[in-house]
Motif scaffolding. Structure first.
Motif, PDB file in Angstrom:
ATOM      1  N   ASP A 187       0.812  -1.224   0.000  1.00  0.00           N
ATOM      2  CA  ASP A 187       0.000   0.000   0.000  1.00  0.00           C
ATOM      3  C   ASP A 187       0.843   1.270   0.000  1.00  0.00           C
ATOM      4  O   ASP A 187       0.319   2.373   0.159  1.00  0.00           O
ATOM      5  N   HIS A 188       2.151   1.151  -0.211  1.00  0.00           N
ATOM      6  CA  HIS A 188       3.037   2.307  -0.147  1.00  0.00           C
ATOM      7  C   HIS A 188       2.814   3.339  -1.253  1.00  0.00           C
ATOM      8  O   HIS A 188       2.846   4.544  -0.988  1.00  0.00           O
ATOM      9  N   PRO A 189       2.601   2.941  -2.527  1.00  0.00           N
ATOM     10  CA  PRO A 189       2.530   3.939  -3.595  1.00  0.00           C
ATOM     11  C   PRO A 189       1.460   5.012  -3.398  1.00  0.00           C
ATOM     12  O   PRO A 189       1.680   6.174  -3.758  1.00  0.00           O
ATOM     13  N   ALA A 190       0.315   4.668  -2.821  1.00  0.00           N
ATOM     14  CA  ALA A 190      -0.766   5.646  -2.682  1.00  0.00           C
ATOM     15  C   ALA A 190      -0.400   6.778  -1.737  1.00  0.00           C
ATOM     16  O   ALA A 190      -1.045   7.830  -1.753  1.00  0.00           O
ATOM     17  N   ARG A 191       0.594   6.584  -0.909  1.00  0.00           N
ATOM     18  CA  ARG A 191       1.072   7.656  -0.039  1.00  0.00           C
ATOM     19  C   ARG A 191       2.221   8.431  -0.696  1.00  0.00           C
ATOM     20  O   ARG A 191       2.784   9.358  -0.100  1.00  0.00           O
ATOM     21  N   GLY A 192       2.579   8.045  -1.921  1.00  0.00           N
ATOM     22  CA  GLY A 192       3.709   8.677  -2.590  1.00  0.00           C
ATOM     23  C   GLY A 192       5.037   8.165  -2.090  1.00  0.00           C
ATOM     24  O   GLY A 192       6.083   8.738  -2.394  1.00  0.00           O
ATOM     25  N   ALA A 193       5.017   7.064  -1.328  1.00  0.00           N
ATOM     26  CA  ALA A 193       6.245   6.461  -0.807  1.00  0.00           C
ATOM     27  C   ALA A 193       6.682   5.378  -1.787  1.00  0.00           C
ATOM     28  O   ALA A 193       6.257   4.230  -1.696  1.00  0.00           O
ATOM     29  N   LEU A 194       7.525   5.725  -2.727  1.00  0.00           N
ATOM     30  CA  LEU A 194       7.874   4.839  -3.841  1.00  0.00           C
ATOM     31  C   LEU A 194       9.263   4.238  -3.739  1.00  0.00           C
ATOM     32  O   LEU A 194       9.626   3.399  -4.557  1.00  0.00           O
ATOM     33  N   ALA A 195      10.030   4.649  -2.747  1.00  0.00           N
ATOM     34  CA  ALA A 195      11.416   4.203  -2.644  1.00  0.00           C
ATOM     35  C   ALA A 195      11.514   2.814  -2.034  1.00  0.00           C
ATOM     36  O   ALA A 195      10.707   2.419  -1.192  1.00  0.00           O
ATOM     37  N   ALA A 196      12.511   2.069  -2.488  1.00  0.00           N
ATOM     38  CA  ALA A 196      12.853   0.784  -1.889  1.00  0.00           C
ATOM     39  C   ALA A 196      14.339   0.559  -2.125  1.00  0.00           C
ATOM     40  O   ALA A 196      14.816   0.678  -3.258  1.00  0.00           O
ATOM     41  N   GLY A 197      15.050   0.226  -1.059  1.00  0.00           N
ATOM     42  CA  GLY A 197      16.493   0.102  -1.205  1.00  0.00           C
ATOM     43  C   GLY A 197      17.093   1.434  -1.626  1.00  0.00           C
ATOM     44  O   GLY A 197      16.779   2.473  -1.075  1.00  0.00           O
ATOM     45  N   GLY A 198      17.911   1.426  -2.635  1.00  0.00           N
ATOM     46  CA  GLY A 198      18.538   2.658  -3.095  1.00  0.00           C
ATOM     47  C   GLY A 198      17.829   3.324  -4.250  1.00  0.00           C
ATOM     48  O   GLY A 198      18.307   4.338  -4.774  1.00  0.00           O
ATOM     49  N   ASP A 199      16.684   2.799  -4.666  1.00  0.00           N
ATOM     50  CA  ASP A 199      15.958   3.335  -5.810  1.00  0.00           C
ATOM     51  C   ASP A 199      14.781   4.177  -5.328  1.00  0.00           C
ATOM     52  O   ASP A 199      13.832   3.648  -4.752  1.00  0.00           O
ATOM     53  N   PRO A 200      14.788   5.495  -5.562  1.00  0.00           N
ATOM     54  CA  PRO A 200      13.704   6.351  -5.063  1.00  0.00           C
ATOM     55  C   PRO A 200      12.365   6.124  -5.750  1.00  0.00           C
ATOM     56  O   PRO A 200      11.335   6.552  -5.238  1.00  0.00           O
ATOM     57  N   LEU A 201      12.370   5.442  -6.906  1.00  0.00           N
ATOM     58  CA  LEU A 201      11.131   5.208  -7.645  1.00  0.00           C
ATOM     59  C   LEU A 201      10.890   3.715  -7.890  1.00  0.00           C
ATOM     60  O   LEU A 201      10.214   3.340  -8.843  1.00  0.00           O
ATOM     61  N   ALA A 202      11.419   2.872  -7.027  1.00  0.00           N
ATOM     62  CA  ALA A 202      11.329   1.423  -7.241  1.00  0.00           C
ATOM     63  C   ALA A 202       9.896   0.945  -7.393  1.00  0.00           C
ATOM     64  O   ALA A 202       9.591   0.106  -8.248  1.00  0.00           O
ATOM     65  N   MET A 203       8.980   1.472  -6.587  1.00  0.00           N
ATOM     66  CA  MET A 203       7.604   0.984  -6.585  1.00  0.00           C
ATOM     67  C   MET A 203       6.707   1.726  -7.574  1.00  0.00           C
ATOM     68  O   MET A 203       5.492   1.517  -7.608  1.00  0.00           O
ATOM     69  N   ALA A 204       7.313   2.592  -8.391  1.00  0.00           N
ATOM     70  CA  ALA A 204       6.526   3.371  -9.340  1.00  0.00           C
ATOM     71  C   ALA A 204       6.179   2.604 -10.607  1.00  0.00           C
ATOM     72  O   ALA A 204       5.269   2.994 -11.339  1.00  0.00           O
ATOM     73  N   ASP A 205       6.874   1.528 -10.883  1.00  0.00           N
ATOM     74  CA  ASP A 205       6.605   0.709 -12.069  1.00  0.00           C
ATOM     75  C   ASP A 205       5.541  -0.315 -11.700  1.00  0.00           C
ATOM     76  O   ASP A 205       5.819  -1.326 -11.049  1.00  0.00           O
ATOM     77  N   ARG A 206       4.297  -0.077 -12.128  1.00  0.00           N
ATOM     78  CA  ARG A 206       3.195  -0.914 -11.672  1.00  0.00           C
ATOM     79  C   ARG A 206       3.307  -2.347 -12.183  1.00  0.00           C
ATOM     80  O   ARG A 206       2.972  -3.289 -11.464  1.00  0.00           O
ATOM     81  N   ARG A 207       3.758  -2.525 -13.406  1.00  0.00           N
ATOM     82  CA  ARG A 207       3.900  -3.895 -13.897  1.00  0.00           C
ATOM     83  C   ARG A 207       4.910  -4.664 -13.048  1.00  0.00           C
ATOM     84  O   ARG A 207       4.655  -5.799 -12.633  1.00  0.00           O
ATOM     85  N   ASP A 208       6.056  -4.048 -12.770  1.00  0.00           N
ATOM     86  CA  ASP A 208       7.088  -4.702 -11.975  1.00  0.00           C
ATOM     87  C   ASP A 208       6.580  -4.994 -10.564  1.00  0.00           C
ATOM     88  O   ASP A 208       6.790  -6.085 -10.013  1.00  0.00           O
ATOM     89  N   LEU A 209       5.876  -4.030  -9.966  1.00  0.00           N
ATOM     90  CA  LEU A 209       5.336  -4.220  -8.623  1.00  0.00           C
ATOM     91  C   LEU A 209       4.347  -5.380  -8.586  1.00  0.00           C
ATOM     92  O   LEU A 209       4.418  -6.259  -7.714  1.00  0.00           O
TER      93      LEU A 209
END
Length: 293
Positions: free
Chosen positions: A47-69
């Motif tokens: 549920d992180h993306p809906a809060r704009g919290a997209l970072a994981a590890g060292g990638d600030p936009l890791a969770m922004a790719d919906r297909r990958d997620l």
């Protein structure tokens, strides 16, 4: 849409979303629900993306790719011992359309208005699921984040919203999962959670008393020092959260294992630590976590 490769199923999502919006409700109605709750819970948090919290590890936009997620979530859900998923309506509905939620416990994330880094972050309004929508969609419960900042008057609105949600979920006989923290703003203005045993003990005590009944309330808590003292503040069942991707996965597993021995701790609800492990082996990370249960 449960047949075919993930790539084939994902490719159909955009078309379904555009021309057959009614397919979401139809998929929810068809979903095979889990009939008996497990003794221990293993839930994947997404549920992180809906809060704009997209970072994981060292990638600030890791969770922004919906297909990958979604592919990572589907891998996690396919592993033995994984009971279900926690997400906002968009993610849950994507997973429904992908046919990934049969026989799983599904928890809807409710308050996502306190956007990460915003000046109004502590005013965490309910902008996703509400209790009636969770019941209507055939989900198994709702989750809410409660951050208590004694210096921010907006905390009162979040407290009231969480108490109302706990009561309404209980009215449907559905789980209310409350994730409590004592929080404060640092010198840089950033809101941070205070992870001392004293602060978490206070947070657990506050969360346990929300609503007109605690009969259906579960707690979602981090592992901190002196967990036995923290968990002694309530008789409510609790699950452990994963937090950020750990620098030392083995140390994180050891800490979870020790906390899982406490009588009220009933499982794990973990997101980024399993979906974006440092070695990128989602299945391996999930299997290691399941082995603790």
């Amino acid at each position: 849409m449960s047949t075919g490769t993930f790539a084939e199923r994902y490719a159909a999502l955009a078309e379904i979303r555009a021309v057959r919006p009614e397919a979401v409700a139809q998929a929810a109605a068809r979903r095979v629900r889990r009939t008996s709750p497990p003794a221990r819970l293993m839930i994947v948090a997404a549920d992180h993306p809906a809060r704009g919290a997209l970072a994981a590890g060292g990638d600030p936009l890791a969770m922004a790719d919906r297909r990958d997620l979604l592919e990572r979530i589907c891998v996690a859900l396919s592993r033995p011992g994984v009971d279900g998923v926690l997400g906002t309506p968009d993610v849950i509905e994507d997973l429904l359309l992908l046919g990934a939620l049969d026989g799983k416990i599904v928890l809807g994330s409710m308050n996502r208005g306190g956007l990460a880094g915003a000046a109004f972050e502590i005013d965490d309004r309910f902008t996703a699921y509400d209790a009636d929508a969770i019941a209507a969609a055939g989900l198994d419960g709702g989750k809410m984040l409660l951050r208590v900042d004694y210096d921010d008057p907006a905390t009162a609105r979040t407290l009231e919203g969480c108490a109302r949600a706990v009561s309404r979920l209980a009215g449907h006989r559905l789980m209310a999962m409350v994730e409590p923290f004592v929080s404060r703003r640092g010198a840089d203005g950033k809101l941070v959670n205070v992870l001392t045993p004293e602060a978490m003990t206070r947070a657990v005590a506050i969360a346990s008393g929300l609503g007109t009944t605690s009969a259906y309330t579960w707690l979602k808590v981090p592992v901190v020092e002196r967990m036995e003292r923290v968990m002694a503040a309530s008789t409510l069942p609790a699950v452990l959260l994963g937090g950020e991707v750990p620098a030392d996965p083995d140390a994180a597993l050891a800490a979870w294992q020790q906390a899982l021995a406490l009588p009220t701790v009933r499982g794990l609800v973990v997101g980024r630590a399993l979906l974006y492990p440092s070695d990128d082996d989602v299945a391996g990370a999930v299997d290691a976590a399941v082995s603790l249960l």
